[in-house]
Design a protein around this motif. Sequence first.
Motif, PDB file in Angstrom:
ATOM      1  N   UNK A  77       0.830  -1.323   0.031  1.00 12.38           N
ATOM      2  CA  UNK A  77      -0.016  -0.070   0.129  1.00 12.38           C
ATOM      3  C   UNK A  77       0.866   1.226  -0.013  1.00 12.38           C
ATOM      4  N   UNK A  78       0.667   2.282  -0.838  1.00  8.23           N
ATOM      5  CA  UNK A  78       1.473   3.270  -1.008  1.00  8.23           C
ATOM      6  C   UNK A  78       0.630   4.428  -0.784  1.00  8.23           C
ATOM      7  N   UNK A  79       0.964   5.453   0.040  1.00  2.78           N
ATOM      8  CA  UNK A  79       0.234   6.648   0.635  1.00  2.78           C
ATOM      9  C   UNK A  79       1.232   7.760   0.460  1.00  2.78           C
ATOM     10  N   UNK A  80       0.470   9.172   0.461  1.00  3.16           N
ATOM     11  CA  UNK A  80       1.320  10.253   0.484  1.00  3.16           C
ATOM     12  C   UNK A  80       1.484  10.650   1.992  1.00  3.16           C
ATOM     13  N   UNK A  81       2.434  11.131   2.652  1.00  2.34           N
ATOM     14  CA  UNK A  81       2.559  11.818   3.848  1.00  2.34           C
ATOM     15  C   UNK A  81       3.256  13.051   3.898  1.00  2.34           C
ATOM     16  N   UNK A  82       2.830  13.910   4.713  1.00  2.00           N
ATOM     17  CA  UNK A  82       3.276  15.201   4.682  1.00  2.00           C
ATOM     18  C   UNK A  82       4.777  15.216   5.709  1.00  2.00           C
ATOM     19  N   UNK A  83       5.673  15.499   5.182  1.00  2.00           N
ATOM     20  CA  UNK A  83       7.004  15.766   6.130  1.00  2.00           C
ATOM     21  C   UNK A  83       7.065  17.012   6.732  1.00  2.00           C
ATOM     22  N   UNK A  97       7.970 -10.730   3.471  1.00  3.16           N
ATOM     23  CA  UNK A  97       9.414 -10.964   4.073  1.00  3.16           C
ATOM     24  C   UNK A  97       9.976  -9.444   4.182  1.00  3.16           C
ATOM     25  N   UNK A  98      10.867  -9.565   5.111  1.00  2.00           N
ATOM     26  CA  UNK A  98      11.579  -8.239   6.040  1.00  2.00           C
ATOM     27  C   UNK A  98      12.760  -7.805   5.150  1.00  2.00           C
ATOM     28  N   UNK A  99      12.381  -7.353   3.873  1.00  3.87           N
ATOM     29  CA  UNK A  99      13.443  -6.947   2.887  1.00  3.87           C
ATOM     30  C   UNK A  99      14.146  -5.547   3.473  1.00  3.87           C
ATOM     31  N   UNK A 100      15.465  -5.357   3.210  1.00  5.01           N
ATOM     32  CA  UNK A 100      15.793  -3.993   3.476  1.00  5.01           C
ATOM     33  C   UNK A 100      15.285  -3.031   2.500  1.00  5.01           C
ATOM     34  N   UNK A 101      15.174  -1.761   3.138  1.00  7.82           N
ATOM     35  CA  UNK A 101      14.366  -0.874   2.359  1.00  7.82           C
ATOM     36  C   UNK A 101      15.359  -0.406   1.088  1.00  7.82           C
ATOM     37  N   UNK A 122       7.925   0.690   5.043  1.00  3.50           N
ATOM     38  CA  UNK A 122       7.333   0.150   6.313  1.00  3.50           C
ATOM     39  C   UNK A 122       6.912  -1.015   6.436  1.00  3.50           C
ATOM     40  N   UNK A 123       7.601  -2.223   6.897  1.00  4.36           N
ATOM     41  CA  UNK A 123       7.070  -3.405   6.858  1.00  4.36           C
ATOM     42  C   UNK A 123       6.142  -3.705   8.165  1.00  4.36           C
ATOM     43  N   UNK A 124       4.943  -4.430   7.764  1.00  4.68           N
ATOM     44  CA  UNK A 124       3.811  -4.704   8.997  1.00  4.68           C
ATOM     45  C   UNK A 124       3.679  -6.226   8.792  1.00  4.68           C
ATOM     46  N   UNK A 132     -15.499  -4.063   7.694  1.00  5.45           N
ATOM     47  CA  UNK A 132     -15.949  -4.839   6.473  1.00  5.45           C
ATOM     48  C   UNK A 132     -14.829  -5.399   5.782  1.00  5.45           C
ATOM     49  N   UNK A 133     -13.662  -5.550   6.276  1.00  6.39           N
ATOM     50  CA  UNK A 133     -12.650  -6.315   5.478  1.00  6.39           C
ATOM     51  C   UNK A 133     -11.473  -5.401   4.672  1.00  6.39           C
ATOM     52  N   UNK A 134     -11.779  -4.163   4.437  1.00  8.67           N
ATOM     53  CA  UNK A 134     -10.920  -3.130   3.779  1.00  8.67           C
ATOM     54  C   UNK A 134      -9.862  -2.712   4.516  1.00  8.67           C
ATOM     55  N   UNK A 135      -8.783  -2.177   3.795  1.00  8.61           N
ATOM     56  CA  UNK A 135      -7.629  -1.724   4.878  1.00  8.61           C
ATOM     57  C   UNK A 135      -7.924  -0.282   5.456  1.00  8.61           C
ATOM     58  N   UNK A 136      -7.469  -0.435   6.578  1.00 10.44           N
ATOM     59  CA  UNK A 136      -8.091   0.944   7.477  1.00 10.44           C
ATOM     60  C   UNK A 136      -6.719   1.828   7.523  1.00 10.44           C
ATOM     61  N   UNK A 137      -6.640   2.627   6.344  1.00 11.02           N
ATOM     62  CA  UNK A 137      -5.787   3.547   6.237  1.00 11.02           C
ATOM     63  C   UNK A 137      -5.418   4.594   7.506  1.00 11.02           C
ATOM     64  N   UNK A 138      -6.470   4.958   8.159  1.00 10.94           N
ATOM     65  CA  UNK A 138      -6.270   5.853   9.417  1.00 10.94           C
ATOM     66  C   UNK A 138      -5.315   4.980  10.545  1.00 10.94           C
ATOM     67  N   UNK A 139      -5.308   3.597  10.505  1.00 13.43           N
ATOM     68  CA  UNK A 139      -4.792   2.791  11.335  1.00 13.43           C
ATOM     69  C   UNK A 139      -3.407   2.550  11.061  1.00 13.43           C
ATOM     70  N   UNK A 140      -2.955   2.959   9.912  1.00 16.88           N
ATOM     71  CA  UNK A 140      -1.528   2.622   9.806  1.00 16.88           C
ATOM     72  C   UNK A 140      -0.574   3.577  10.399  1.00 16.88           C
ATOM     73  N   UNK A 141       0.602   2.936  10.951  1.00 17.84           N
ATOM     74  CA  UNK A 141       1.453   3.763  11.813  1.00 17.84           C
ATOM     75  C   UNK A 141       2.165   4.754  11.151  1.00 17.84           C
ATOM     76  N   UNK A 142       2.236   6.040  11.739  1.00 17.47           N
ATOM     77  CA  UNK A 142       2.927   7.195  11.277  1.00 17.47           C
ATOM     78  C   UNK A 142       4.177   6.804  10.716  1.00 17.47           C
ATOM     79  N   UNK A 143       4.698   7.322   9.695  1.00 18.45           N
ATOM     80  CA  UNK A 143       6.167   6.930   8.846  1.00 18.45           C
ATOM     81  C   UNK A 143       7.277   7.888   9.823  1.00 18.45           C
TER      82      UNK A 143
END
Length: 488
Positions: A77-83, A97-101, A122-124, A132-143
């Motif tokens: 999942x790819x999102x836009x976050x404000x730095x 798998x826990x790949x290196x960035x 960010x690996x989860x 209802x089974x959809x990805x909860x975007x608001x619950x994703x950890x802050x980058x």
Amino acid sequence: ARGYLGLAGQQAERFIDSPFVRGERLYRSGDLVRQRADGSLQFLGRNDHQVKLRGLRIEPGEIEACLSRVDGVREALVLVHEHPHSGQRLVAYHTGQDHAAQYLRERLLEQLPEYMVPALFIRLDGMPLTPNGKVDRKALPAPEAPVRQYQAPQGPIETALAAIWADLLGVGPVGRDDNFFELGGHSLLAVRLVERMRQQALAADVRVLFSQPTLAALAASVGGRAAVEVPANRIPAGCTLITPDMLPLADLNQDAIDTLLRQIPGGVANIQDIYGLAPLQQGILYHHLASEGADPYVVQARFAFAGQAELDAFVAALNQVIARHDILRTSLHWQGLDEAVQVVWREAPLLLSPALETPRLDLGQAPLLRLSSQRQDGRLEATLLLHHILVDHTAVEQLMLEVGALLQGPAELPASIPYRNYVAQARLGADPQADEALFRELLGDIDEPTEAFGLREAMAEAHSVGESRWPLEPALVARLRGQARALG
């Protein structure tokens, strides 16, 4: 579902008559798909998740699809976050798998242009879901950038780079193992970084930054390429005759120069410089000439003013900025020439124009800006047209910043950098033979005709719209589009 109860407008938008079966209806789900030649559908992402980042339209679903194809990645999942310092950036969440960035970044660079590669990965253990089974975007950890043990920069080059990074990214202290993109860097900041390095006589290949984005790796590449010497402008003020030897960045004979002189108001006295086009400008000029009606590269900005006095002050400030920057006093010429050139005028004031019927600019007339005004709902509104062949997203922001500063009163603005410096870097630092060899290697086995259009135009069209107007095989169109994206 038959519709939305009591929501006629939303129902009309989402439930539409089927163009395939009379009397049936379709539901607009928001999924983007493409139909292949065999009738199957390929999922491309969501149309409600498209973003515009630093002037570029990006489909996060396309990035997610590429990331999901990496071995060991289950979901993406790819999102836009404000730095807080550098603005918006792409952040990728993934499971598996826990790949290196850096490994994930390298795999994506094989498929996507660098501006579409996320700054953080960010690996989860699993994606958070709604009831209802959809990805909860608001619950994703802050980058957050990975915490690394601080390793102090070593030597004068790493120390100088660390200071530049700290200033550009608003962080500190910067260690030699820190990652430019994880600290908030992006493609536009990379361009500023290279310019800041050049000011300190540090020449480096910016491609290293995208493939090995640590401070130590970039420092190791310094000196790996020869710095381009920018030839001086040889047209002095008060010049009465321009000859070919006075144009180190243009290949024109005397007849071509004399033809240009007749096209510039004021003639030779009003010509500050003449040089060729940078590669990106050449591509934009092609699309300008190929388009009819509205120009796809004209940018609009709209303003509202309390009255005529405020509008006049805005025009005065804008003219001060135009006088500061040679790129804003530039016109382009190609008729009757072997190669297109751009001419910097010594004076090119902006005047208010009548209402503009079509967003198209005459590239042969500087400045390549047009301002029109009209009364609307009791207030004075103005529309400013600018052409992308001379200004990009960052340049427009800088222009507005300088106009705003001048409207506040006398302002001390930093010295303007001549655009000819960039043209020299782009032209003299290029290797046309290597570029041609690369394209021949990638596309040399393609022999299918494209009628009146050449391979370059076919590739550009396939990249921009995803399909061709000419009778090309779908597999070839997909390949051209992929190569165009890979080459940026």
